[in-house]
Write a protein that holds these residues in place. Sequence first.
Motif, PDB file in Angstrom:
ATOM      1  N   PHE A   1       0.836  -1.205   0.000  1.00 53.30           N
ATOM      2  CA  PHE A   1       0.000   0.000   0.000  1.00 53.30           C
ATOM      3  C   PHE A   1       0.872   1.256   0.000  1.00 53.30           C
ATOM      4  O   PHE A   1       0.532   2.249  -0.647  1.00 53.30           O
ATOM      5  N   SER A   2       1.983   1.204   0.687  1.00 53.48           N
ATOM      6  CA  SER A   2       2.894   2.354   0.712  1.00 53.48           C
ATOM      7  C   SER A   2       3.440   2.635  -0.678  1.00 53.48           C
ATOM      8  O   SER A   2       3.706   3.791  -1.027  1.00 53.48           O
ATOM      9  N   GLY A   3       3.611   1.574  -1.472  1.00 56.22           N
ATOM     10  CA  GLY A   3       4.091   1.764  -2.834  1.00 56.22           C
ATOM     11  C   GLY A   3       3.111   2.556  -3.674  1.00 56.22           C
ATOM     12  O   GLY A   3       3.511   3.366  -4.526  1.00 56.22           O
ATOM     13  N   VAL A   4       1.809   2.331  -3.466  1.00 57.64           N
ATOM     14  CA  VAL A   4       0.797   3.111  -4.184  1.00 57.64           C
ATOM     15  C   VAL A   4       0.928   4.583  -3.836  1.00 57.64           C
ATOM     16  O   VAL A   4       0.855   5.457  -4.704  1.00 57.64           O
ATOM     17  N   THR A   5       1.161   4.869  -2.555  1.00 59.84           N
ATOM     18  CA  THR A   5       1.339   6.257  -2.127  1.00 59.84           C
ATOM     19  C   THR A   5       2.526   6.891  -2.830  1.00 59.84           C
ATOM     20  O   THR A   5       2.466   8.061  -3.235  1.00 59.84           O
ATOM     21  N   GLU A   6       3.602   6.132  -2.992  1.00 63.66           N
ATOM     22  CA  GLU A   6       4.815   6.679  -3.617  1.00 63.66           C
ATOM     23  C   GLU A   6       4.601   7.020  -5.085  1.00 63.66           C
ATOM     24  O   GLU A   6       5.327   7.846  -5.651  1.00 63.66           O
ATOM     25  N   LYS A   7       3.626   6.401  -5.734  1.00 63.36           N
ATOM     26  CA  LYS A   7       3.390   6.625  -7.160  1.00 63.36           C
ATOM     27  C   LYS A   7       2.154   7.494  -7.412  1.00 63.36           C
ATOM     28  O   LYS A   7       1.590   7.466  -8.511  1.00 63.36           O
ATOM     29  N   VAL A   8       1.766   8.271  -6.425  1.00 62.25           N
ATOM     30  CA  VAL A   8       0.566   9.093  -6.579  1.00 62.25           C
ATOM     31  C   VAL A   8       0.739  10.126  -7.692  1.00 62.25           C
ATOM     32  O   VAL A   8      -0.240  10.521  -8.341  1.00 62.25           O
ATOM     33  N   GLN A   9       1.965  10.557  -7.950  1.00 62.13           N
ATOM     34  CA  GLN A   9       2.179  11.562  -8.997  1.00 62.13           C
ATOM     35  C   GLN A   9       1.804  11.015 -10.369  1.00 62.13           C
ATOM     36  O   GLN A   9       1.296  11.750 -11.218  1.00 62.13           O
ATOM     37  N   HIS A  10       2.037   9.733 -10.587  1.00 64.34           N
ATOM     38  CA  HIS A  10       1.643   9.122 -11.862  1.00 64.34           C
ATOM     39  C   HIS A  10       0.134   9.190 -12.040  1.00 64.34           C
ATOM     40  O   HIS A  10      -0.367   9.481 -13.134  1.00 64.34           O
ATOM     41  N   LEU A  11      -0.594   8.926 -10.969  1.00 59.70           N
ATOM     42  CA  LEU A  11      -2.045   8.998 -11.032  1.00 59.70           C
ATOM     43  C   LEU A  11      -2.502  10.417 -11.341  1.00 59.70           C
ATOM     44  O   LEU A  11      -3.416  10.634 -12.139  1.00 59.70           O
ATOM     45  N   LYS A  12      -1.860  11.379 -10.727  1.00 54.02           N
ATOM     46  CA  LYS A  12      -2.217  12.782 -10.965  1.00 54.02           C
ATOM     47  C   LYS A  12      -1.870  13.187 -12.393  1.00 54.02           C
ATOM     48  O   LYS A  12      -2.594  13.962 -13.025  1.00 54.02           O
ATOM     49  N   ASP A  13      -0.750  12.673 -12.926  1.00 52.80           N
ATOM     50  CA  ASP A  13      -0.365  12.984 -14.306  1.00 52.80           C
ATOM     51  C   ASP A  13      -1.406  12.461 -15.294  1.00 52.80           C
ATOM     52  O   ASP A  13      -1.640  13.076 -16.340  1.00 52.80           O
ATOM     53  N   LEU A  14      -2.023  11.342 -14.982  1.00 51.72           N
ATOM     54  CA  LEU A  14      -3.060  10.785 -15.843  1.00 51.72           C
ATOM     55  C   LEU A  14      -4.378  11.549 -15.724  1.00 51.72           C
ATOM     56  O   LEU A  14      -5.276  11.379 -16.552  1.00 51.72           O
ATOM     57  N   GLY A  15      -4.508  12.343 -14.668  1.00 52.06           N
ATOM     58  CA  GLY A  15      -5.769  13.035 -14.428  1.00 52.06           C
ATOM     59  C   GLY A  15      -6.761  12.184 -13.656  1.00 52.06           C
ATOM     60  O   GLY A  15      -7.956  12.487 -13.625  1.00 52.06           O
ATOM     61  N   VAL A  16      -6.272  11.122 -13.021  1.00 49.69           N
ATOM     62  CA  VAL A  16      -7.131  10.213 -12.271  1.00 49.69           C
ATOM     63  C   VAL A  16      -7.527  10.843 -10.941  1.00 49.69           C
ATOM     64  O   VAL A  16      -6.700  11.470 -10.274  1.00 49.69           O
ATOM     65  N   ASN A  17      -8.789  10.693 -10.547  1.00 52.16           N
ATOM     66  CA  ASN A  17      -9.219  11.172  -9.229  1.00 52.16           C
ATOM     67  C   ASN A  17      -9.882  10.079  -8.396  1.00 52.16           C
ATOM     68  O   ASN A  17     -10.499  10.366  -7.371  1.00 52.16           O
ATOM     69  N   ALA A  18      -9.749   8.824  -8.831  1.00 49.11           N
ATOM     70  CA  ALA A  18     -10.235   7.692  -8.038  1.00 49.11           C
ATOM     71  C   ALA A  18      -9.447   6.456  -8.435  1.00 49.11           C
ATOM     72  O   ALA A  18      -9.196   6.228  -9.625  1.00 49.11           O
ATOM     73  N   VAL A  19      -9.025   5.663  -7.442  1.00 54.19           N
ATOM     74  CA  VAL A  19      -8.372   4.382  -7.720  1.00 54.19           C
ATOM     75  C   VAL A  19      -9.304   3.267  -7.267  1.00 54.19           C
ATOM     76  O   VAL A  19      -9.962   3.366  -6.223  1.00 54.19           O
ATOM     77  N   LEU A  20      -9.374   2.234  -8.072  1.00 48.69           N
ATOM     78  CA  LEU A  20     -10.164   1.045  -7.760  1.00 48.69           C
ATOM     79  C   LEU A  20      -9.183  -0.087  -7.514  1.00 48.69           C
ATOM     80  O   LEU A  20      -8.518  -0.549  -8.447  1.00 48.69           O
ATOM     81  N   LEU A  21      -9.060  -0.523  -6.254  1.00 48.27           N
ATOM     82  CA  LEU A  21      -8.105  -1.562  -5.899  1.00 48.27           C
ATOM     83  C   LEU A  21      -8.720  -2.939  -6.114  1.00 48.27           C
ATOM     84  O   LEU A  21      -9.834  -3.207  -5.651  1.00 48.27           O
ATOM     85  N   GLU A  22      -7.989  -3.804  -6.802  1.00 50.73           N
ATOM     86  CA  GLU A  22      -8.401  -5.196  -6.866  1.00 50.73           C
ATOM     87  C   GLU A  22      -8.501  -5.723  -5.435  1.00 50.73           C
ATOM     88  O   GLU A  22      -7.882  -5.172  -4.524  1.00 50.73           O
ATOM     89  N   PRO A  23      -9.273  -6.795  -5.209  1.00 44.98           N
ATOM     90  CA  PRO A  23      -9.534  -7.232  -3.834  1.00 44.98           C
ATOM     91  C   PRO A  23      -8.280  -7.300  -2.972  1.00 44.98           C
ATOM     92  O   PRO A  23      -7.254  -7.856  -3.382  1.00 44.98           O
TER      93      PRO A  23
END
Length: 864
Positions: free
Chosen positions: A377-399
């Motif tokens: 989960f910490s790894g997802v936090t570290e890559k938040v900039q990639h999500l922002k670069d895509l323009g994403v405002n919601a992540v859907l986590l697989e189970p």
Amino acid sequence: MATLSPTLTTVPHCLNFGATELSKLSVFTRYLWKSKVGQSLKRIDIGGKLFPGEVVQNAIQSPHWSPDLRCFAAVEQTEQSFTTSTQVDELEKLSAYLFRTEIGGQVKLFVRKKSAKYVVDIEVSSMQLSSDDSKLVLSGGVYRSDHDIKNRIIETPFVARSSSELALELEFEAKEAPFYFSFLLKASSGANSTSLEIRGHRKTSFCVPIGFDQGHPAPLGLSFSTDGSMNFAVYSRNAESLVLCLYDDTASEKPAFELDLDPYVNRTGDIWHASIEDAWTFVSYGYRCKGDNKAFQADRVLLDPYAKIIGSSIPNHHESGLLPKHLGQLCKEPAFDWSGDVLPNLPMEKLVVYRLNVMRFTKDKSSKLPPNVAGTFSGVTEKVQHLKDLGVNAVLLEPIFTFDEQKGPYFPYHFFSPTNLYGPSNGSISAINSIKEMVKNLHADGIEVFLEVVFTHTAEGGALQGLDDLSYYYRNRVRDLEARNALNCNYPVVQQMILDSLQHWVTEFHIDGFCFIDASCMLRGFYGEHLCRPPLVEAIAFDPLLSMTKIIADCWDPHDMMPKEIRFPHWKKWAEMNTKFCTDIRYFLRGEGALSSLATRLCGSGDIFSVGRGPAFSFNFIAKNFGLPLVDLVSFSNAELASEISWNCGEEGPTSKTAVLERRLKQIRNFLFILFVSQGVPVLNMGDECGQSSGGSLSYGSRKLLDWDAMKTGYGIQTTQFISFFSSLRMRRSDLLQKRHFLKEENIEWHGSNQCPPGWEDPSCKFLAMTLKADKAESQLSSEASQLKGDLFIAINAADKAESLILPPPPEGMAWYRLVDTALPYPGFFSVDGKAVREQKMGFVAYEMKPRSCTLFEACADGS
């Protein structure tokens, strides 16, 4: 109210059974001390009555303690009033019980903690014995479970306190607790050696718990009281008995301590419960269930379905061939500082969703994250900039629930805790803290967090299997579901467990929404029949807490890897993963779909969402985490992939042919183009932005770790920028592209090529264009003239030939600007500012569309 006289304790009997040293466990029930005349000690949180248990005839004459003596007689737990001068610290912890005997009269027991001992005061009153010289003797022993029977008989006489009352006091070492004290009464006459055995009015032995309490049926799971005691509660309707197993070592195969739960004391309705004080020397717990049904395996230790922190006692079960044995941890959930966390609470129509697998997202070395962070989960936090670069405002986590590591996350063991695999140290506490930190950080960046959840089945050896299969599963009722370990979702106890799980994730982890996998199975009744008003789906829709989150139905079945088309009941609350959008767009871009189907999907799938909902309830996707990734949709199309509706663009698999590569790249742009210009919520799949491939395999296990180096390739850069462009465009033109309600008929105008009407009835026609007309009244409300919004013109050509496109006249004072043409080379195929397309003749603009391409024009103030 009974009165306890000081004379009751005048005959002490200290018993030492010579047992091996055990962890010092003490159990007590809570009382409220009131300092008044005739000081009152009253029970405040224990139920009023305990009920009689069954007993096998006990051979009390046996030199060894028999387990047959261990069952309860009729018991009533009573409030007591004390008028003695006994020290408060000696009576601060007390439990009181009342029995009726089979020959009349009463047996009262008072269990109290005194220093390092448990004192049991027994009072017999109003009992009619056969003669005046009859003597009453207590005969009994102690036990914990079938595996832990004490082998010494206790036989001691009562002392007369009055003509109608007899009394006796016993002491037990606290280190022996917890255990049951079970006994019967023997009345013998001096005239002869005959002896009368006296039991409870239900012909059972008298029995009381020492060092632990009956506990409470609510809440389910492990809970902690303010006095330090721990309450265990678990549902099992069909089990005949339950054993609470406690472990003092996480690596131990066998429990260090087992305690049978009596069905007439430790059971309320179908819930088994017990309470133990300060068992801190133990680290984990589980249950063993016993019953006649073959589903019960008495030697198997089961995980508490409501355990919040869990671990595995068989970490290498794949090598050993054993089923993993997950156990609940005997500790409170770690405290977390949520101060400053603000839920984004985004309107559904504003969402841009990115689906990801926590481990695969950052586990690859190319993520350049430390080993204890990568794949967590910490790894997802570290890559938040990639999500922002895509323009994403919601992540859907697989189970993210604890799952079968061989079958994957869609086969869960448990529903209340994140898998330890996603914690920095593969530990349960670290996983819990890590996901909370991730959610808090994503919220700070305006990104919501959704979970895919699977409540329709469990993995083999899941938390519920063996606990009560006839209640939790479709056992012996629906043959096609039995082999799938299918949960009976609409059975009341299963429904409540699911609701409790969802509420737990919202309150404890601040989750913003849920996507329910295999949602069609949530519509089945007790016998597998289809329900038009399934209780679970309705309860989720109207739950005060859950109804404030995003709730999404996904009817994909992880067992056969196929989605199911079904009309899902929604109560104007449920959104859906739009499978029809996926299939219709794939058909059309392959050159086989109908114009009417394309038009329906572009406008928000009114055939699905028009009754009581709107396009914002349509979660649109092209590729998912099952089936082919986006790049494989345009690279593979052999016979085995017929269900994927893919097209290899002229050559199967990898190729070096320029024409095929250009066609594939154009098709990928077309897919993304339609995804973002359609009404509804676009859902991107992890890795599609950088061309992640599964090699044409449909297997979920073929999905690879995300290669972060691929983001730096030409394909990765231009695709990421294209997605980011469309995310920004949707936000800027939210008046037309992010609608909660369907566009009005007057806001849409359809076109064919050369300004002809669309060929709706012509199956060979593969061209469709539409004008989305800006609402003039809304535009005039803008505070700045530069913010005046013009129309959008969208054209899609799926044919192998070019089309002559005639744009309608733009609004007065405006000109058409080309924003996208997927046939143009990078970087010119999209532009934030747009390239002006001037009038050519008679006020019309002509534009040639290349084969298999999409274009987007925006009317802007001329010269702006």
